[in-house]
Design a protein around this motif. Sequence first.
Motif: not given
Length: 301
Positions: A236, A239-240, A243, A245, A266, A270-272, A300
Amino acid sequence: MELEAARRAVLAAVRGTCAADLPRLLHWMRNTNDFDELVVSNNDVVLKNIAEDLRNRLPIEAMFNSEHQAVQKIHQHPLPMIHVDAFLYDDDFVDSLCEEGKMSRSYCTECGSYKTASLEFISHSFSLMELKFLYQHVLPDLTGKVVVDVGSRLGAVLFAGYLYSSASQLYGVEMNADFCQLQEMMVTKYQFIDRIKVVHADICTEASLLQKADVVVMNNVFEYFLDRQEQARAWEFIACNVRKRGSLLVTVPSLKESLSKLQTDIQLNQWVEEMQLNYEVYMEKDVDREALEQIHLYRIL
């Protein structure tokens, strides 16, 4: 000479060989070690020297007593398992240790019988081939980029990054003080101090470092060292904070596999975005294709 021109030249030489000598020539081409020196660089030699230095400072299993949880998890595995560090020991080295009786690839399923089964080997480090694949085929040009290796252990990712890439800074975050000390010794001995920094810390205290990273590498990083609740918390946190881009995340195994047994919020889509890799770049027979396929690259979003 470009590849296609070189290929034509080799074929022309083979076709120009007299029929009586052609079988011997083909046999030599299939079995010779004469080409090895063409694919071994000075950087490979430096990495092998580092591996030798580390082997001389570690027990064969390359684990410290301070790794209580990892040792316990290996012992609790349903089938016999041993830790063989892939950076320190390639297959040929393992074979020589087996011949000397210092290691075994199998175990007896019934003591006193001839019924044996293969031992499961686990490594928390990349092999030399995997490191070259990572920096020469997986990652783009890293000029001016910051690389963070989460759980840097022996420092293999850092040392290879120094030798095979132009990354401006390589950070290794490692919780275990014993491994930090080993890495620092190698950094000093091989004069890597200008671009490598070893951070003795829990990654969950290094938000700012993760936030500025252009590449984050995670090789088998949590499963054997944290319980499931701690693993979920660590993921977590990753993932936080990972970020930026367009930055890149390298994992072994895949994120899907790592998170499959954990309860997290997660949302991977929406993350990777996973990037497709070419695992066919090495055509040699002794390449461990299965190991290369465990390496996954994500961008990312």
